[in-house]
Design a protein around this motif. Structure first.
Motif, PDB file in Angstrom:
ATOM      1  N   SER A  53     -13.996  -6.645  52.246  1.00 34.90           N
ATOM      2  CA  SER A  53     -13.450  -5.906  53.400  1.00 34.90           C
ATOM      3  C   SER A  53     -13.753  -4.411  53.340  1.00 34.90           C
ATOM      4  O   SER A  53     -13.807  -3.749  54.375  1.00 34.90           O
ATOM      5  CB  SER A  53     -11.933  -6.135  53.500  1.00 34.90           C
ATOM      6  N   THR A  54     -13.959  -3.857  52.145  1.00 33.12           N
ATOM      7  CA  THR A  54     -14.232  -2.415  52.044  1.00 33.12           C
ATOM      8  C   THR A  54     -15.720  -2.087  52.122  1.00 33.12           C
ATOM      9  O   THR A  54     -16.082  -0.926  52.322  1.00 33.12           O
ATOM     10  CB  THR A  54     -13.684  -1.843  50.711  1.00 33.12           C
ATOM     11  N   TYR A  55     -16.581  -3.099  51.996  1.00 33.35           N
ATOM     12  CA  TYR A  55     -18.031  -2.836  51.991  1.00 33.35           C
ATOM     13  C   TYR A  55     -18.530  -2.116  53.254  1.00 33.35           C
ATOM     14  O   TYR A  55     -19.234  -1.100  53.149  1.00 33.35           O
ATOM     15  CB  TYR A  55     -18.792  -4.148  51.775  1.00 33.35           C
ATOM     16  N   PRO A  56     -18.188  -2.589  54.482  1.00 33.66           N
ATOM     17  CA  PRO A  56     -18.693  -1.882  55.662  1.00 33.66           C
ATOM     18  C   PRO A  56     -18.257  -0.421  55.699  1.00 33.66           C
ATOM     19  O   PRO A  56     -19.042   0.462  56.051  1.00 33.66           O
ATOM     20  CB  PRO A  56     -18.093  -2.677  56.837  1.00 33.66           C
ATOM     21  N   MET A  57     -16.996  -0.147  55.341  1.00 36.34           N
ATOM     22  CA  MET A  57     -16.482   1.223  55.340  1.00 36.34           C
ATOM     23  C   MET A  57     -17.217   2.073  54.305  1.00 36.34           C
ATOM     24  O   MET A  57     -17.596   3.224  54.573  1.00 36.34           O
ATOM     25  CB  MET A  57     -14.985   1.194  55.035  1.00 36.34           C
ATOM     26  N   MET A  58     -17.448   1.515  53.107  1.00 36.46           N
ATOM     27  CA  MET A  58     -18.166   2.248  52.059  1.00 36.46           C
ATOM     28  C   MET A  58     -19.604   2.541  52.482  1.00 36.46           C
ATOM     29  O   MET A  58     -20.144   3.615  52.218  1.00 36.46           O
ATOM     30  CB  MET A  58     -18.157   1.446  50.756  1.00 36.46           C
ATOM     31  N   MET A  59     -20.236   1.576  53.170  1.00 32.42           N
ATOM     32  CA  MET A  59     -21.610   1.771  53.619  1.00 32.42           C
ATOM     33  C   MET A  59     -21.706   2.863  54.683  1.00 32.42           C
ATOM     34  O   MET A  59     -22.707   3.586  54.757  1.00 32.42           O
ATOM     35  CB  MET A  59     -22.177   0.454  54.158  1.00 32.42           C
ATOM     36  N   GLU A  60     -20.672   2.990  55.519  1.00 34.81           N
ATOM     37  CA  GLU A  60     -20.670   4.060  56.523  1.00 34.81           C
ATOM     38  C   GLU A  60     -20.638   5.423  55.840  1.00 34.81           C
ATOM     39  O   GLU A  60     -21.223   6.386  56.328  1.00 34.81           O
ATOM     40  CB  GLU A  60     -19.460   3.919  57.455  1.00 34.81           C
ATOM     41  N   PHE A  61     -19.955   5.490  54.715  1.00 40.39           N
ATOM     42  CA  PHE A  61     -19.859   6.762  53.975  1.00 40.39           C
ATOM     43  C   PHE A  61     -21.175   7.063  53.272  1.00 40.39           C
ATOM     44  O   PHE A  61     -21.753   8.134  53.446  1.00 40.39           O
ATOM     45  CB  PHE A  61     -18.704   6.686  52.965  1.00 40.39           C
ATOM     46  N   LEU A 100     -24.173   5.524  47.284  1.00 37.40           N
ATOM     47  CA  LEU A 100     -22.962   5.568  46.447  1.00 37.40           C
ATOM     48  C   LEU A 100     -22.323   4.183  46.333  1.00 37.40           C
ATOM     49  O   LEU A 100     -21.779   3.833  45.281  1.00 37.40           O
ATOM     50  CB  LEU A 100     -21.959   6.568  47.026  1.00 37.40           C
ATOM     51  N   THR A 101     -22.385   3.406  47.420  1.00 35.27           N
ATOM     52  CA  THR A 101     -21.809   2.053  47.401  1.00 35.27           C
ATOM     53  C   THR A 101     -22.467   1.207  46.323  1.00 35.27           C
ATOM     54  O   THR A 101     -21.793   0.593  45.478  1.00 35.27           O
ATOM     55  CB  THR A 101     -21.982   1.381  48.776  1.00 35.27           C
ATOM     56  N   TYR A 102     -23.806   1.164  46.319  1.00 33.12           N
ATOM     57  CA  TYR A 102     -24.521   0.347  45.339  1.00 33.12           C
ATOM     58  C   TYR A 102     -24.428   0.935  43.933  1.00 33.12           C
ATOM     59  O   TYR A 102     -24.442   0.196  42.942  1.00 33.12           O
ATOM     60  CB  TYR A 102     -25.976   0.167  45.771  1.00 33.12           C
ATOM     61  N   THR A 103     -24.294   2.270  43.852  1.00 29.25           N
ATOM     62  CA  THR A 103     -24.078   2.905  42.542  1.00 29.25           C
ATOM     63  C   THR A 103     -22.752   2.447  41.948  1.00 29.25           C
ATOM     64  O   THR A 103     -22.652   2.170  40.742  1.00 29.25           O
ATOM     65  CB  THR A 103     -24.090   4.432  42.663  1.00 29.25           C
TER      66      THR A 103
END
Length: 472
Positions: free
Chosen positions: A411-419, A423-426
């Protein structure tokens, strides 16, 4: 004679792994129906994308519930009958999700009542998934001899991945050659209803398999337990194994959760959490979107997803063939290193905004590393590390934690990707490094030992810890 006994064990295991296949089938069936559901419910009822997202992920709520109650059910009713309950829930969910109108007799009329019932049926299926995800590996772990236990429990992970592949092809077969209008009105119903076939097969076959000898011994059914053990071992070994099992219950049939110390329960929970925090379900659920965001067309992204699915199957087979030969810890650490390389590679490509075959290669390195290690072996360890008296309770908590972590990461992946994609994949790469350190420092090796031998070692280490504490 030995070959006959091995055949008997493998056949029982294959029935139990149908729970894993349904786990994969139920969680992936939504991928083919999601777009049609948005049109049928969300657009017809003018619902927000947030409500649509809740509908798509509603099964995960059931997964958390099912994982949490699996301990109580498997302790009260046994491993076999808990799987029967799961099979019944899968069947109800398959037919109910396909035709939620049955309760209201209002076919073809989208309404809030039907949307509510659809979510209820998906949650029912999720409870089945939660039960099967906990009890199928527990059942296999309790009935399998130590020298092939790792391979047999790993078959459950293969069944999960295979179930996902099967439903992808089923969804494709249902939609092939049909108009978009037919798929959005009728096709999605067939996709959900198709799950009833393996669910009913699972239900019927479960009546032909025995209860586990460890559960039977916990219920003072020693004669029945010995009969089952006699089909797995020679008579002398069967009696010795039953004696070991009964010794593990020497202070009562059920222990308190932390009666063997807090660390072993925490290790089980962290194994489950790390399995999700390394980001695997992001790779599985969002693969087409990842590839599309990196420049691939829709058809190319689906083809790349199929390649990734085949890699998953191949490397899960590698884990099955090596888990009892090399051990659990070495494979987990090797897998963590491979996942770190893969995720940092994807992160680097995202930072550089580079689109190309390298991204696909890094994702394949990542998923292959997971499938030969953390995918199957976490289930093996969760079925092995907990003592007989607390296994049901401890596995339930570990599996509930796993589904909660799954929900959080997905559920947090789309929000993290927008940021920030980089950094998400890191973050997932860092989790992979921490998972390697965690295994190296805290996770016990279980290869080649009976469940009772592992329990005795845990008792000895708990005593040593208590003696050190009293000395200080």
């Amino acid at each position: 004679m030995k070959r006959n006994k091995n055949t008997y064990i493998v056949l029982i295991t294959l029935v139990a792994t149908l729970g894993g296949l349904l786990f994969g089938y139920d969680t992936a069936v939504i991928s083919g129906a999601e777009g049609s559901l948005q049109i049928y419910f969300a657009e017809s009822l003018s619902l927000s994308s947030f409500v649509h997202g809740l509908t798509v992920s509603s099964a995960l709520i059931g997964c958390i519930i099912g994982g949490f109650i699996s301990g109580a059910l498997s302790t009260k009713f046994g491993r076999k009958y808990t799987l029967i309950i799961a099979a019944i829930l899968f069947s109800i969910s398959a037919l109910g999700s396909a035709y939620p109108e049955w309760l209201f007799f209002s076919f073809g009329e989208p309404s809030f009542a039907l949307l509510f019932m659809f979510n209820v049926y998906r949650i029912i299926g999720g409870i089945g998934v939660g039960l099967a995800s906990a009890v199928s590996p527990m059942y296999i772990g309790e009935i399998a001899p130590s020298h092939i236990r790792g391979r047999l429990v790993s078959l459950n992970q293969f069944a999960i991945i295979f179930g996902m592949l099967v439903v992808y092809f089923v969804n494709w077969g249902i939609a092939r050659g049909q108009s978009a209008e037919w798929i959005n009105e009728v096709g999605w119903r067939y996709m959900f209803a198709s799950e009833a076939i393996p669910a009913l097969l699972f239900l019927v076959l479960l009546f032909a398999v025995p209860e586990t000898p460890r559960y039977l011994a916990s219920q003072n059914q020693n004669d029945e337990a010995l009969k089952i053990l006699g089909k797995i071992y020679n008579q002398a070994r069967a009696k010795a194994t039953l004696s070991e099992i009964n010794q593990s219950f020497d202070e009562g049939k059920r222990g308190k959760l932390f009666s063997f110390g807090v660390p072993i329960v925490v290790i089980g929970i962290l194994l489950s959490v790390f399995q999700q925090f390394v980001g695997i379900n992001v790779a599985l659920y969002y693969a087409p979107r990842i590839f599309e965001s990196m420049g691939a067309g829709r058809d190319a992204s689906m083809f790349q997803t199929i390649i990734m699915g085949l890699v998953n199957v191949i490397f899960t087979i590698i884990a099955i063939l090596t888990v009892d030969k090399f051990g659990r810890k070495p494979l987990l650490i090797i897998g963590s290193i491979g996942m770190t390389v893969g995720m940092f590679g994807v992160a680097g490509m995202a930072y550089a905004n580079a689109i190309g075959i390298a991204t696909l290669i890094f994702i394949i390195v990542y998923t292959a590393s997971f499938m030969m290690s953390w995918g199957p072996i976490v289930w093996v360890l969760i079925s092995e590390i907990f003592p007989n008296k607390i296994r049901g309770q401890a596995v339930a908590i570990a599996v509930a934690a796993q589904w909660a972590a799954n929900y959080l990461v997905s559920s947090t992946y789309p929000m993290m990707m927008e940021f920030s994609g980089g950094l998400t994949y890191t973050f997932y790469g860092v989790m992979s490094i921490l998972s390697a350190f965690f295994v190296w420092k805290f996770v016990p090796e279980t290869r080649g030992k009976s469940l009772e031998q592992l329990e005795m070692r845990l008792k000895d280490s708990s005593k040593e810890e208590m003696e050190r504490s009293s000395a200080h």
